[in-house]
Structure formats: C-alpha cells, structure tokens
Design a protein around this motif. Structure first.
Motif, PDB file in Angstrom:
ATOM      1  N   GLY A  58       0.898  -1.154   0.000  1.00 14.01           N
ATOM      2  CA  GLY A  58       0.000   0.000   0.000  1.00 14.01           C
ATOM      3  C   GLY A  58       0.934   1.201   0.000  1.00 14.01           C
ATOM      4  O   GLY A  58       1.346   1.688  -1.046  1.00 14.01           O
ATOM      5  N   CYS A  85      -5.776   0.308  -7.477  1.00 14.79           N
ATOM      6  CA  CYS A  85      -4.819   1.328  -7.043  1.00 14.79           C
ATOM      7  C   CYS A  85      -3.417   0.875  -7.441  1.00 14.79           C
ATOM      8  O   CYS A  85      -2.573   0.569  -6.604  1.00 14.79           O
ATOM      9  CB  CYS A  85      -4.942   1.523  -5.519  1.00 14.79           C
ATOM     10  N   THR A  90      -8.148   9.380  -6.167  1.00 16.22           N
ATOM     11  CA  THR A  90      -8.860   8.674  -5.102  1.00 16.22           C
ATOM     12  C   THR A  90      -9.313   7.323  -5.621  1.00 16.22           C
ATOM     13  O   THR A  90     -10.192   7.252  -6.485  1.00 16.22           O
ATOM     14  CB  THR A  90     -10.089   9.471  -4.631  1.00 16.22           C
ATOM     15  N   PRO A  91      -8.704   6.255  -5.127  1.00 16.31           N
ATOM     16  CA  PRO A  91      -9.065   4.925  -5.628  1.00 16.31           C
ATOM     17  C   PRO A  91     -10.465   4.534  -5.164  1.00 16.31           C
ATOM     18  O   PRO A  91     -10.963   5.060  -4.181  1.00 16.31           O
ATOM     19  CB  PRO A  91      -8.008   4.015  -5.013  1.00 16.31           C
ATOM     20  N   GLY A  94      -8.573  -1.837   2.305  1.00 16.08           N
ATOM     21  CA  GLY A  94      -8.482  -0.402   2.561  1.00 16.08           C
ATOM     22  C   GLY A  94      -7.058   0.066   2.824  1.00 16.08           C
ATOM     23  O   GLY A  94      -6.729   1.228   2.583  1.00 16.08           O
ATOM     24  N   ARG A 141      -4.950   1.491  -0.344  1.00 17.18           N
ATOM     25  CA  ARG A 141      -5.510   2.586  -1.136  1.00 17.18           C
ATOM     26  C   ARG A 141      -4.675   3.863  -0.994  1.00 17.18           C
ATOM     27  O   ARG A 141      -5.164   4.875  -0.546  1.00 17.18           O
ATOM     28  CB  ARG A 141      -6.951   2.876  -0.709  1.00 17.18           C
ATOM     29  N   HIS A 165      -2.005   6.605  -2.966  1.00 15.61           N
ATOM     30  CA  HIS A 165      -1.659   6.977  -4.345  1.00 15.61           C
ATOM     31  C   HIS A 165      -0.188   6.769  -4.705  1.00 15.61           C
ATOM     32  O   HIS A 165       0.154   6.663  -5.870  1.00 15.61           O
ATOM     33  CB  HIS A 165      -2.019   8.450  -4.605  1.00 15.61           C
TER      34      HIS A 165
END
Lengths: 413, 413
Positions: B223, B256, B288-289, B295, B298, B300
C-alpha cells in the motif's frame, strides 16, 4: 525479563489425560432420558462415534492423541503461556500472574482442541455430515474448521441471540465452508470432551516449570466446563497423586450461576429433555439465562467431572456481573494488549481480584488463569459496555425455582 | 513434519536494518511542499520527533532498537514463520511455501512494529498528544495500542469508507483508549517507517535458516510499502552485499496500481499537497481509488525506498482484482486455518500463482510471503465476496490521467 514461555512442537503432549483414573470413586451413572436407567455405550452409539463414547467412559489414565489430530494441532499448538508483567505493574501487586492463551487457534478459542478430535473420530467411523448447535459461535467455528480438514459437511444451528449479536462469527463459520442457520433453542454443549482439551493443562504444567513457578491458584471461566476442565485436570492429577496443593477457581456469570447457586441433581443435558440425564450442578434444563454477552457461558448445567471436583472440595466457584467483568477485560487489554473474549474476561476478573487480595496481604502468590479466547468477534459487546448499556442482571431466583420444578424424577441404583 | 519455526525472545533482532547504507546511490532528495527545495531535518521538526527524522535520513547500516520498544515487542514477537504444508498439498505443487505471520500482534497486523517505536520517540521528546490518520484502521489501532503503553493521548481520523465498513476496528481503537473520528480525506501513510519494520525480515531470515531453506521468491502486498519493505529489506542486503539471488514481488490492487501503472515522479506524500514532496511511483496525489476492501492498499504513492528497489530492478510488481484475491484468501483459510486480511490476501494470490507456475515447470522453488495480518475485522468483506457483491474495478485510466495532470512542478538539483 521473559514475557512468553514457548514450547517446541516436539514438546507438545501426545496423550490426553483422563482424571477418571484418579478420582476416589466413579462418577454417578449417566441415565437414559426415557427409561431413566443407566446407559451403556450402545445406547449412545446413535449419537456419537464409539471411540468418543469409549473415551468418555474410560478409566485409563492416558489416551493417545491420533497423529492426524496432532498434525492439525501444530497449526497453532503449543500455545503460549505469558507472564503478565504489565498487568502486575498496573495492579501494583506482589502476586505473579501467568496466563495460558488459547486465542492463537484459527477459531480464536480453546474449542478446536476437542472439535478436531471429534471430527477425526467421526470421519474414522465413516460419517459424512454433521450438524451441531452453537451458542456464541465459538464451538460452531471450531467445528467448521475441524470438519473442513476432514472433508465433512457441517450444518451449524446458532442460538438466535448470538446469530444477530455476533454476525462475524457466522461469517467465519461460512469461510471454513459450513452452513449456519439461526436456532430458537439453547445450546446443549453436548459432546465437548474435557479429555481432549487437557493438552491446555499439560502444556501449562511444562511452561510453568520453564518459568520456575508452580501455581497456588488456577482460574478458568465455566460454561459447560470444557475450558476450565482442560486447564485444571492435570493440576488435579498432581493434587490427587503427588500431594500438590492448588486452589482451583471456576468463574461464571451471575446471570447463569450454575455452580454457585444451582442444585446438585440429575438433569437433562439439553433444554428439551432428549439428551442423556447426568448428575451435575444445574439450574434446571428449562432455565433460559438472559442474553448476556458471554454467550458461551449460558448453559444450565455443569459437566459431571467439574461438578464432581466441586463436590469433592477440589474446586471452588464464584460468579460476577457483566460490568465488573468488562472492567477487567479493558484493564487487561490496556496492560497486556490482547482484547479478551467476554467469556475469558470472567477468569481475568477473578485473577485480578486474587492479585488485589495479595496486595492487601503482601503475599506473592502464583496465579495462573486460562485466557480461553480473544474478543475480535465480540467488539459489539465492548461498544455496548463503553456506551454504559450492559445490564447487571439480578440472579433470576424465580426463574430458576420454576426450572428446578422440572427436574426429571430418577431413582438411580 | 514441522509446521512452525519459532524463535525465542533472546533471538529477537536488537537492531533495525537500514538499506540506505547499501544502496548504490542516495535516494533523490525530499522537497519542501511550498519552496520545492530539498528539506533538511529542521524543516521536518514540526512534524516528527528528531530521532525519527534522523533515522529516515541516516546512512548507518544498523540502528539499535530501544530497550523499552523491545520489551513491548515481546508481547507478540518473535512472530511465527510457517511452512504451508496444507496449502502445498491442495495446490499439488512441488514448490515449498513459507509465510511469516504478523497477525499475532494485539492489533492483528505488522503495524505495531513501527507504531511502538514512533510512540516511544514521541514520548522521549515530551509529546503528550498525537493525532493520526488511518485507512482501514490497521494503523490507527496499532498506534492506539502504542500510545496506550506510553501514556500518550491519541485522536484517530479514520477514512470514512472504513469507519463504516469496519466498525469493529474502531471499537478496538477505543478499547485501547484512543478517540476516533470519521475523516473525509485520504490516509497519508505519513511516518510509517520501513526501517522499524525490518524486524520482520530479520526474523524471517533466521527462521528460513532453521527450516534449512533460502527463498527464491519473497512476496508482500504493498500500500504505502511498509509491510513489503519490512519483509524484503534484509533480503535486499543479502543481494547487495553477499550476492544472493532472490526475486522480490510487490503485489497491489488493480484499483490502485501504483507500481504497475503509476509514473516515477516527484509528488506530494498526502492528498492535499501539504506533505513533503518525494520521488516515487505515484498515481497522482489527487487520485482517489475506489472503495475496495483492502483499505490499507488505497494509497496513491509508494515509499521512496520501495520505488528505488523497482527502479534498480531489484523488485518487480504485479496487480490483482478483488475477486481472485478473495478466492486465494478462502483457499488459504481452508488450508491453513488462518483467515487473512484482504490486504495480505494479495500476497497469498501471488504466492499461489508462483506455486502453480512451479507445478507446470516441475520446479521446487522456495516461496516466502508475508501474511501481514488476520481478517477478523474484515469479515464483512468476506460476506460480500460470498454474496458475489465484490466489484473488480477496471483500472481507472481516465481518473489517473486527470490526477497526473496535478503533479507538482519541481526542478530538483
């Protein structure tokens, strides 16, 4: 400063311990629900695999754990034993507090210890499909895990209050491939062998030895009795065979005070009078306790073996209301990190109280308690506790009186 | 047949490893969000304790883990490394699959490894109150646990979609004494040091040695990058210093796809352009994915260190849709028992695919993946998966294109 005591897979117990070999006299006989006469293994054959029945009536001291069962146990066993340094510090007590943590199992409680064994024996006898009842879902999820490993189909009847209170325990059961349906009836706690769970106590014994201590007090919560029994039985052996002295404390909810307020009588194992009749502490099989959050402790009776321990003066019991139990749960979570199941928090409450007595007396007692599971699927209960919405139900004296009027009439030999 | 490889508390790493000491050249400079000029430690002082800033810019190879931090790590560390015998059997693969399990931490993920250190350094500098942002709540719960230990007040801004999707992660944060408020903004992933998490990789290295194997492939989900970095960095050291060969695979969601479809550019660390500007793989800070169930994935951008690994050809990346990820999650849960977090299930999907490649080729490769957390607070996602309600979002090409138009203009030295 050591925090955890960890055994290797090689040190895992390979035998279950059967306290019946060491009790001064045999347990009162189990009676047939209709004839009210003592049942033999054949009477139980329609209900359970013969291997399980024979274990239940066996007086052999040790029974080998099948290798297939040991292999699955290794997914989480041996489980850790912790020294609760931080809790001791918070309580400012000279007591030494240890806890055996069973929440490391995939189902998050001690119940897979027996579920795996039971699924194994069912598979051995050619069973293909099982159905079971579950209260808070701990048993249902444990058996779902177990049936998944042995390729058995499983249907779980989940007590309605828990089905809606703990929806994610239902999801867990489904993830392991079983079906769940809400059930209006109470959980019978049938077939949860204490014997299979003695791995908990045997490991604890070795781990306490690693820690260089022996417990003065061993504490566990009691619903049907499998968690408490699994932890304490090896310590009972040391009392009966080697003259060790340990206080054993069974902790239950005030809303379902089987051992502290029940009667010692013959009663049905289930709520509808279909299961065998056993001698035990009971609130009456028709008694329905209020919908407390420790759903796993809502059973009207107590296992015959644990009942016998109390009868013989080898175990004592006490009861707590919900709010003081959650007080202890949160205190524990902030000290030790682990968020406990509401059931296990009953044992924490008693352990904290024992440690506070030591603070008064200045004694440095060794306290061991069973942390039977984590509370990850019980967070809704914590929400209600923080919102001040938990009721401390009064002891339902009238309801118990009514239920006790429905005890079966038996005249055992 | 051994299932788990367990280190004793004495074998726990006492130093964090800093890959910056071994990279062929220094990372591109971090830029000030307004002046767009390289920042020095003093510029970051209003945001982070100096000890953390100095670690981030340090080129020392090893940094001692403070004793107070080690003591708290011992509540769950060293974490187990498993051989996935049952998964191998289900896949019928000649590959050997190992996984390092970080779900044993009280917060259920790898994040306490850095949260504990960060709370410690804040406490050292006299900080009394912290506020933070959290996506799925993994970071928020980890920091709540950490702040609880160091007596720091904590307020957690939780991304709205997760606040409602994962209510029990919120309850967990509250149980450890922090406050939670829903937040409309995206999680910035600021201040999650990879360095602090290298304990995961260091332990894995020792455990693989116990198992008598060395990984051909190491896989982790990404992430912000802290989980992947924490696992792989010690293996990068062995590649750079000792000529070992290991493929490193970073796995992300198709919704994402920072590393697989992003650009290698200077961009803001947060979504509103207030955080320092770093060189990294990014989808644009205004991207914004969609509200996928992983979660925690997510974000960028990608950590500058992980970006550098991909730039140097030391790491590769791949992306998966939600449904194949949950397919792998359920397959894993039924084989190994543990129900994984949706984030971690990305790594499982890739590990399964690698093992299936081995099945085709007949190669007996050694695969290690990071199981960064359990899914106990994500069961609602499993429910939706079983109900067939999970969307496999198309790669949002238009939205990314739009976001990339908002990259900051910089002319670094």
């Amino acid at each position: 400063m050591q925090t955890k005591y960890i055994l290797s897979e090689k040190e895992m117990p390979t035998r279950w311990y059967n306290v019946q070999a060491d009790l001064p006299s045999p347990l009162p006989p189990v009676l047939h629900p209709i004839t009210k006469q003592p049942v033999g293994p054949q009477d139980l054959a329609p209900l359970f695999p013969m291997a399980i029945i024979m274990q239940e009536v066996s007086t052999e001291r040790y029974i080998d754990i099948p290798e297939e069962v040991q292999e699955i146990y290794k997914l989480w066993r041996p489980s850790p034993l912790y020294r609760a340094h931080r809790l001791e510090r918070v309580l400012d007590t000279p007591a030494k507090i240890y806890y055996k943590y069973e929440g490391v199992s995939p189902a998050g409680s001690h119940k897979p210890n027996t579920a795996i064994a039971q699924a194994y024996y069912n598979k051995q006898e050619g069973v293909k499909r099982i159905s079971t009842e579950t209260g808070a879902g701990q048993w249902g999820s444990a058996l779902a895990l177990a049936c998944n490993y042995f390729g058995l189909e499983l249907k779980v009847y989940m007590v309605k209050v828990s089905y809606f209170q703990k929806p994610y325990r239902r999801s867990l059961i489904e993830t392991w491939g079983a079906k769940v349906v809400p059930s209006p009836s109470m959980d019978t706690q049938a077939g949860r062998s204490i014997l299979d769970q003695t791995v908990i106590g045997e490991e604890s014994m070795k781990q306490m030895e690693m820690a260089g201590d022996y417990p003065d007090v061993v504490i566990g919560c009691v619903g049907g009795g499998s968690n408490f029994g699994g932890l304490v039985m090896p310590f009972v052996r040391e009392m009966l065979r080697n003259g060790k002295k340990t206080r054993l404390v069974a902790v239950e909810p005030e809303a379902c005070p089987t051992m502290t307020r029940g009667v010692d009588a013959y009663d049905f194992g289930d709520s509808v009078g279909m299961a065998p009749i056993v001698k035990m502490f009971t609130l009456g099989h028709t008694f329905t306790p209020p919908g407390i959050h420790a759903g796993g402790l809502r059973y009207h009776g107590m296992s015959p073996l644990i009942s016998e321990l109390q009868r013989l003066g080898l175990a004592e019991s006490r009861a707590y209301h919900q709010n003081p139990v959650f007080d202890a749960a949160v205190q524990f979570a902030r000290a030790e990190g682990i968020v406990p199941a509401p059931e296990s928090a009953h044992a924490i409450r008693a352990a904290v109280d024992e440690a506070l007595v030591c603070k008064q007396s200045g004694e440095s007692k060794v306290i061991l308690f069973g942390l039977s599971g984590h509370g990850h699927f019980d967070m809704g209960s914590y929400d209600r506790y923080f919102a001040g919405e938990l009721e401390d139900y009064a002891y339902p004296e009238e309801k118990v009186k009514e239920a006790l009027a429905h005890l079966p009439e038996v005249t055992p030999a």
